[in-house]
Design a protein around this motif. Structure first.
Motif, PDB file in Angstrom:
ATOM      1  N   UNK A   1       0.794  -1.195   0.090  1.00  0.00           N
ATOM      2  CA  UNK A   1      -0.037   0.084  -0.094  1.00  0.00           C
ATOM      3  C   UNK A   1       0.959   1.313   0.010  1.00  0.00           C
ATOM      4  N   UNK A   2       1.681   1.380   0.753  1.00  0.00           N
ATOM      5  CA  UNK A   2       2.863   2.298   0.987  1.00  0.00           C
ATOM      6  C   UNK A   2       4.136   2.076   1.268  1.00  0.00           C
ATOM      7  N   UNK A   3       5.245   2.866   0.714  1.00  0.00           N
ATOM      8  CA  UNK A   3       6.512   2.456   1.015  1.00  0.00           C
ATOM      9  C   UNK A   3       7.179   4.011   1.470  1.00  0.00           C
ATOM     10  N   UNK A   4       7.599   3.942   2.673  1.00  0.00           N
ATOM     11  CA  UNK A   4       8.087   5.107   3.141  1.00  0.00           C
ATOM     12  C   UNK A   4       9.540   5.650   3.356  1.00  0.00           C
ATOM     13  N   UNK A   5      10.165   4.790   2.623  1.00  0.00           N
ATOM     14  CA  UNK A   5      11.813   5.062   2.609  1.00  0.00           C
ATOM     15  C   UNK A   5      12.148   4.967   1.045  1.00  0.00           C
ATOM     16  N   UNK A   6      13.266   5.324   0.550  1.00  0.00           N
ATOM     17  CA  UNK A   6      13.928   5.157  -0.661  1.00  0.00           C
ATOM     18  C   UNK A   6      15.262   4.526  -0.512  1.00  0.00           C
ATOM     19  N   UNK A   7      15.751   4.131  -1.634  1.00  0.00           N
ATOM     20  CA  UNK A   7      17.236   3.460  -1.705  1.00  0.00           C
ATOM     21  C   UNK A   7      18.132   4.477  -1.213  1.00  0.00           C
ATOM     22  N   UNK A   8      19.220   3.877  -0.347  1.00  0.00           N
ATOM     23  CA  UNK A   8      20.338   4.485  -0.077  1.00  0.00           C
ATOM     24  C   UNK A   8      19.769   5.436   1.312  1.00  0.00           C
ATOM     25  N   UNK A   9      18.550   5.416   1.658  1.00  0.00           N
ATOM     26  CA  UNK A   9      18.278   6.085   2.886  1.00  0.00           C
ATOM     27  C   UNK A   9      18.639   5.375   4.265  1.00  0.00           C
ATOM     28  N   UNK A  10      19.221   6.185   5.271  1.00  0.00           N
ATOM     29  CA  UNK A  10      19.375   5.601   6.362  1.00  0.00           C
ATOM     30  C   UNK A  10      18.255   5.560   7.531  1.00  0.00           C
ATOM     31  N   UNK A  11      18.006   4.591   8.024  1.00  0.00           N
ATOM     32  CA  UNK A  11      16.898   4.506   8.865  1.00  0.00           C
ATOM     33  C   UNK A  11      17.326   4.011  10.402  1.00  0.00           C
ATOM     34  N   UNK A  12      16.634   4.239  11.374  1.00  0.00           N
ATOM     35  CA  UNK A  12      16.548   3.934  12.748  1.00  0.00           C
ATOM     36  C   UNK A  12      16.133   2.603  12.870  1.00  0.00           C
ATOM     37  N   UNK A  13      16.317   1.852  13.934  1.00  0.00           N
ATOM     38  CA  UNK A  13      15.438   0.813  14.478  1.00  0.00           C
ATOM     39  C   UNK A  13      14.255   1.033  15.060  1.00  0.00           C
ATOM     40  N   UNK A  14      13.263   0.510  14.580  1.00  0.00           N
ATOM     41  CA  UNK A  14      11.863   0.768  14.850  1.00  0.00           C
ATOM     42  C   UNK A  14      11.118   1.475  13.762  1.00  0.00           C
ATOM     43  N   UNK A  15      11.769   2.326  12.856  1.00  0.00           N
ATOM     44  CA  UNK A  15      11.200   3.000  11.631  1.00  0.00           C
ATOM     45  C   UNK A  15      10.247   2.314  11.069  1.00  0.00           C
ATOM     46  N   UNK A  16       9.156   2.769  10.553  1.00  0.00           N
ATOM     47  CA  UNK A  16       8.175   2.183   9.736  1.00  0.00           C
ATOM     48  C   UNK A  16       8.589   2.401   8.019  1.00  0.00           C
ATOM     49  N   UNK A  17       8.996   1.022   7.485  1.00  0.00           N
ATOM     50  CA  UNK A  17       9.364   1.081   6.250  1.00  0.00           C
ATOM     51  C   UNK A  17       8.310   1.131   5.197  1.00  0.00           C
ATOM     52  N   UNK A  18       7.357   0.156   5.395  1.00  0.00           N
ATOM     53  CA  UNK A  18       6.363  -0.127   4.385  1.00  0.00           C
ATOM     54  C   UNK A  18       5.081  -0.473   5.064  1.00  0.00           C
ATOM     55  N   UNK A  19       3.985  -0.145   4.314  1.00  0.00           N
ATOM     56  CA  UNK A  19       2.546  -0.633   4.776  1.00  0.00           C
ATOM     57  C   UNK A  19       1.890  -1.749   3.845  1.00  0.00           C
ATOM     58  N   UNK A  20       1.721  -3.033   4.513  1.00  0.00           N
ATOM     59  CA  UNK A  20       1.309  -4.025   3.426  1.00  0.00           C
ATOM     60  C   UNK A  20      -0.466  -4.437   3.699  1.00  0.00           C
TER      61      UNK A  20
END
Length: 319
Positions: free
Chosen positions: A48-67
């Motif tokens: 349904x949604x992807x909240x990050x892009x390739x090359x992006x740094x994320x923190x533990x617990x961040x939401x990456x996508x909604x299925x």
């Protein structure tokens, strides 16, 4: 004109030779590596949604996508209904029959006894008539059968009344408890599936690749995100057999970034033999063809949080 061309060609050749001499390939050359992470879903659904892009740094617990998983809501309703039904059965087993149920069984037993008395009187009359040869044996057998059926019905109702008065058997209580446990387990499974609607970063990481796009179908176990832990840096060197005896597990080394001149305290974590030529870190063969090739896995022992590392960047072992 030819003289000018010859001079320029000679200068270019000297530059190339000088560059080759400075870029000498050695067995102490290795690559920066990170521990990789592949994120997938345990159940299938549509992205349904992807909240990050390739090359992006994320923190533990961040939401990456909604299925989007529409079946989850229906299964949750089924699980809730099963729990309600199983809880009712367990309560009935513990509490026993109500006064209304006891009264109904009592009335059924009274009715059955009345039918039994009528069947007995009919049997006695028919028995006398049969002895006087006034009825056939088939007619007498039919009356006898009805008497047996009436007696069986009364016996069954009496046994049911006794069972209800004593309460539920321990086996019935255990069966009801088992059904409730199974219903609760089904709800827990659905709840776990509901939580799978969100793909969460398990650690501080860098997103390297995203396999699908919004609207596409994600199958169970298929890796949607591939990346690596930023805090899991290590160095990988390939060493020929002729030089492997210079190294041993636990040995301390100094790893150097040839471009920033930064030095990193490190130690050899493991030494493994490589079976294929494609596994070496250098594009040039640094060994004889009859030599075995080994991998050094080297990990930092000093603080490297403030240093910048790039995947597959070149590092050297300080001699």
């Amino acid at each position: 004109m030819k003289s000018t061309t010859t001079i320029l060609f000679s200068l270019a050749s000297l530059l190339v030779l000088s560059s080759c001499n400075n870029d000498k390939i050695t067995t102490e050359r290795g690559k920066v590596k990170f521990e990789t992470i592949a994120l997938s879903s345990k159940i299938g659904g549509r992205i349904s949604d992807i909240y990050v892009t390739e090359g992006q740094d994320v923190k533990k617990g961040d939401t990456l996508a909604y299925i989007d998983i529409p079946e989850v809501l229906a299964k949750m309703m089924q699980a809730e209904g099963a729990i309600t039904s199983a809880q009712g059965q367990l309560n009935l087993a513990y509490n026993g029959a109500t006064s209304e149920q006891l009264s109904q069984i009592e009335q059924q037993l009274i009715s059955g006894k009345a039918q039994l008395e009528f069947a007995k009187e009919s049997y006695n009359r028919m028995n006398n008539m049969y002895k006087d040869s006034l009825i056939s044996k088939q007619q007498f057998d039919e009356v006898k059968m009805k008497l047996s059926m009436a007696q069986a019905q009364v016996d069954a109702l009496a046994a049911k009344q006794l069972e209800v008065q004593k309460g539920a058997r321990i086996e019935q209580i255990e069966q009801a408890q088992g059904q409730l446990d199974r219903a609760l387990g089904a709800k827990q499974e659905v709840t776990s599936a509901y939580n799978e609607k969100y793909l969460i970063a398990p650690a501080d990481m860098s997103i390297e690749t995203i396999s699908l796009e919004k609207g596409e179908l994600l199958t169970p176990g298929y890796a949607l995100f591939n990346g690596y832990k930023k805090s899991s840096v290590y160095f990988r060197f390939t060493i020929p057999e002729s030089k492997i005896y210079n190294y041993k597990p636990g040995q301390s080394l100094i790893v150097v970034n040839p471009y920033t001149k930064e030095e990193i305290q490190a130690k050899i974590m493991a030494i493994n033999q490589l079976a294929q030529y494609a596994n070496i870190t250098s594009t040039a063969p640094l060994y004889s063809l009859d030599e075995s090739i080994y991998e050094l896995k080297v990990v930092p022992t000093s603080h490297v949080e403030d240093m910048t590392f790039y995947l597959n960047a070149t590092v050297l072992i300080k001699q």
